[in-house]
Design a protein around this motif. Structure first.
Motif, PDB file in Angstrom:
ATOM      1  N   GLU A 176       0.830  -1.199   0.000  1.00 19.03           N
ATOM      2  CA  GLU A 176       0.000   0.000   0.000  1.00 19.03           C
ATOM      3  C   GLU A 176       0.871   1.258   0.000  1.00 19.03           C
ATOM      4  O   GLU A 176       0.557   2.248  -0.673  1.00 19.03           O
ATOM      5  N   THR A 177       1.980   1.208   0.757  1.00 19.13           N
ATOM      6  CA  THR A 177       2.910   2.345   0.771  1.00 19.13           C
ATOM      7  C   THR A 177       3.481   2.587  -0.618  1.00 19.13           C
ATOM      8  O   THR A 177       3.565   3.731  -1.091  1.00 19.13           O
ATOM      9  N   ALA A 178       3.894   1.501  -1.281  1.00 11.70           N
ATOM     10  CA  ALA A 178       4.432   1.635  -2.642  1.00 11.70           C
ATOM     11  C   ALA A 178       3.386   2.235  -3.576  1.00 11.70           C
ATOM     12  O   ALA A 178       3.698   3.091  -4.420  1.00 11.70           O
ATOM     13  N   HIS A 179       2.145   1.796  -3.414  1.00  8.62           N
ATOM     14  CA  HIS A 179       1.068   2.314  -4.262  1.00  8.62           C
ATOM     15  C   HIS A 179       0.830   3.806  -4.013  1.00  8.62           C
ATOM     16  O   HIS A 179       0.683   4.596  -4.959  1.00  8.62           O
ATOM     17  N   GLN A 180       0.807   4.192  -2.726  1.00  3.72           N
ATOM     18  CA  GLN A 180       0.556   5.591  -2.388  1.00  3.72           C
ATOM     19  C   GLN A 180       1.699   6.502  -2.824  1.00  3.72           C
ATOM     20  O   GLN A 180       1.477   7.669  -3.149  1.00  3.72           O
ATOM     21  N   LEU A 181       2.929   5.988  -2.841  1.00  3.50           N
ATOM     22  CA  LEU A 181       4.069   6.798  -3.266  1.00  3.50           C
ATOM     23  C   LEU A 181       4.059   7.059  -4.774  1.00  3.50           C
ATOM     24  O   LEU A 181       4.659   8.030  -5.245  1.00  3.50           O
ATOM     25  N   GLY A 182       3.399   6.201  -5.510  1.00  9.36           N
ATOM     26  CA  GLY A 182       3.431   6.307  -6.971  1.00  9.36           C
ATOM     27  C   GLY A 182       2.918   7.632  -7.492  1.00  9.36           C
ATOM     28  O   GLY A 182       3.536   8.265  -8.369  1.00  9.36           O
ATOM     29  N   THR A 183       1.807   8.123  -6.946  1.00 11.25           N
ATOM     30  CA  THR A 183       1.199   9.365  -7.449  1.00 11.25           C
ATOM     31  C   THR A 183       2.079  10.591  -7.201  1.00 11.25           C
ATOM     32  O   THR A 183       2.365  11.344  -8.143  1.00 11.25           O
ATOM     33  N   PRO A 184       2.556  10.837  -5.966  1.00 12.58           N
ATOM     34  CA  PRO A 184       3.406  12.022  -5.781  1.00 12.58           C
ATOM     35  C   PRO A 184       4.725  11.932  -6.530  1.00 12.58           C
ATOM     36  O   PRO A 184       5.257  12.957  -6.968  1.00 12.58           O
ATOM     37  N   ILE A 185       5.257  10.743  -6.705  1.00 13.08           N
ATOM     38  CA  ILE A 185       6.509  10.599  -7.463  1.00 13.08           C
ATOM     39  C   ILE A 185       6.293  11.015  -8.913  1.00 13.08           C
ATOM     40  O   ILE A 185       7.109  11.747  -9.505  1.00 13.08           O
ATOM     41  N   SER A 186       5.178  10.568  -9.489  1.00 18.34           N
ATOM     42  CA  SER A 186       4.868  10.952 -10.874  1.00 18.34           C
ATOM     43  C   SER A 186       4.703  12.458 -10.995  1.00 18.34           C
ATOM     44  O   SER A 186       5.177  13.081 -11.954  1.00 18.34           O
ATOM     45  N   SER A 187       4.053  13.067  -9.980  1.00 17.86           N
ATOM     46  CA  SER A 187       3.870  14.512  -9.993  1.00 17.86           C
ATOM     47  C   SER A 187       5.203  15.235  -9.881  1.00 17.86           C
ATOM     48  O   SER A 187       5.453  16.229 -10.584  1.00 17.86           O
ATOM     49  N   LEU A 188       6.093  14.755  -9.009  1.00  8.76           N
ATOM     50  CA  LEU A 188       7.409  15.378  -8.839  1.00  8.76           C
ATOM     51  C   LEU A 188       8.241  15.293 -10.118  1.00  8.76           C
ATOM     52  O   LEU A 188       8.975  16.228 -10.465  1.00  8.76           O
ATOM     53  N   ILE A 189       8.131  14.180 -10.811  1.00 11.79           N
ATOM     54  CA  ILE A 189       8.878  14.027 -12.070  1.00 11.79           C
ATOM     55  C   ILE A 189       8.415  15.085 -13.080  1.00 11.79           C
ATOM     56  O   ILE A 189       9.227  15.688 -13.804  1.00 11.79           O
ATOM     57  N   ALA A 190       7.107  15.353 -13.109  1.00 11.16           N
ATOM     58  CA  ALA A 190       6.578  16.375 -14.020  1.00 11.16           C
ATOM     59  C   ALA A 190       7.112  17.760 -13.649  1.00 11.16           C
ATOM     60  O   ALA A 190       7.501  18.556 -14.518  1.00 11.16           O
ATOM     61  N   TRP A 191       7.137  18.056 -12.348  1.00 12.59           N
ATOM     62  CA  TRP A 191       7.665  19.356 -11.912  1.00 12.59           C
ATOM     63  C   TRP A 191       9.160  19.471 -12.211  1.00 12.59           C
ATOM     64  O   TRP A 191       9.654  20.566 -12.547  1.00 12.59           O
ATOM     65  N   LEU A 192       9.883  18.390 -12.118  1.00  9.24           N
ATOM     66  CA  LEU A 192      11.317  18.410 -12.435  1.00  9.24           C
ATOM     67  C   LEU A 192      11.539  18.759 -13.910  1.00  9.24           C
ATOM     68  O   LEU A 192      12.500  19.464 -14.257  1.00  9.24           O
TER      69      LEU A 192
END
Length: 378
Positions: A176-192
């Motif tokens: 569940e932690t891995a699943h929840q981390l997926g969304t903010p990581i994708s968002s951070l990659i876009a901001w990068l």
């Protein structure tokens, strides 16, 4: 109070109750055996009195039939009757084939009743416990053995159930932690991507942030793999440790003094590199926390026979000797925040997945702690 302490108290309570139950049954069975022993003694005294009166009745007359019925009523207690010289006169509930062997055995026992026939004549009645009484005398010990087996079976069944439940919780939490981390990581990659298009300062910040985002992706990947057999590959242990140390150096207090040594000569071990890096990172974080962000941290990589090892030594608060064996138990933590699962998962990764060992090599309150990891070389 940590989970380990609660579980320990529950187990102690269960054992105390089990001992109390065993003690009760032992006491009750012992009382029953004692009472039956007294009853058999009374029956033999009555048998002896009937024998005496039967002998008297031969010369004086009497109720012979009653006396004979008393004697013949004994169907289960082995009895021998002797004169005052120890000569066998009569026996009962002993087969003819056994009497020679059993006679001396019964006489050697402590159960006898003197029968005064006359002033100058004595007879002696010797007897043994009946088969039923002998079995009942052994029964408390059999009962105790059965209770011990039952207690052990219940204990191991409960322990296995708890371990299975813990594994399910850890696996579910990790995924569940891995699943929840997926969304903010994708968002951070876009901001990068946006920052990379900015000025030089923004690009420099983006490069550093990219390393952290990449690390977050690795963390998510690690959590997603928990509960499934990892893919192992032969890796130089020093490279894995070195990469983790390099990452952590930039993210812990500058008041930490690092001492890193490598005498492993590039030896390889069969590991899952992402999971092993996570274990090293977890131990380093705990070490830095134990030093309150200030002190000396030594990381030593080397070989010892067929194993490669990593030793991480801090100059922190140390671990009391009565708690050393608990640090890898689920729920054990000295922090106000945290679930106490980090070192438990580290132990599972090293020992269950990679067939190595992880343990506290030494620890002294106020001096520091050394945790050692051993992995078989390839």
């Amino acid at each position: 109070m940590d989970i380990y302490s609660v579980r320990k108290k529950s187990i102690i309570a269960f054992v105390v109750v089990a001992i109390a139950v065993v003690a009760f049954f032992m006491f009750y069975s012992s009382r029953l055996v004692k009472k039956l022993t007294e009853q058999e003694r009374e029956r033999m005294e009555l048998w002896a009195e009937a024998t005496r009166r039967l002998i008297e009745s031969d010369s004086e007359g009497g109720d012979v039939d009653f006396m004979l019925s008393v004697i013949e009523a004994n169907h289960n207690i082995p009895v021998v009757l002797t004169d005052d010289k120890g000569q066998l006169l009569q026996y009962r509930n002993i087969s003819e084939d056994e009497i020679d062997e059993r006679f001396a055995e019964i006489l050697a026992g402590d159960r006898s009743i003197p029968i005064e026939i006359s002033e100058n004549e004595m007879q002696y009645l010797y007897y043994q416990d009946s088969d039923l009484l002998r079995r009942l005398a052994v029964f408390p010990y059999v009962q105790t053995g059965v209770m011990i087996v039952f207690v052990l079976t219940v204990y191991f069944a409960v322990a296995a159930t708890k371990r299975a439940e813990q594994n399910k919780v850890w696996v579910g939490l990790s995924k569940e932690t891995a699943h929840q981390l997926g969304t903010p990581i994708s968002s951070l990659i876009a901001w990068l991507d946006i920052l990379h298009e900015g000025n030089a300062e923004e690009k420099a910040l983006a490069a550093e942030m990219e390393a952290d985002v990449s690390r977050l992706s690795v963390v998510a990947s690690r959590f997603s793999k928990i509960g499934s057999p990892p893919d192992l590959s032969a890796e130089p242990l020093a490279d894995t440790v070195g990469a983790t140390v390099a990452y952590m150096k930039r993210r812990v207090s500058s008041s930490v003094e690092w001492n890193v040594t490598d005498t492993s000569a590039g030896v390889k071990v069969e590991i899952s590199r992402p999971l092993t890096e996570w274990v090293i990172e977890c131990i380093i974080k705990n070490a830095v926390d134990a030093m309150n962000g200030k002190g000396s941290l030594t990381v030593d990589v080397g070989t010892d026979g067929k194993d490669a090892y990593v030793e991480i030594t801090d100059t922190g608060q140390g671990i009391p000797s009565n708690r050393v064996k608990r640090v890898f138990k689920p729920g054990y933590t000295t922090k106000e925040r945290g679930w106490g699962l980090g070192l438990t998962l580290a132990k599972r990764i090293i020992e269950d997945y990679q067939h190595g060992r992880i343990f506290v090599k030494r620890s002294q309150p106020g001096v520091g702690t050394t945790i050692r990891i051993e992995l078989p070389t390839v």
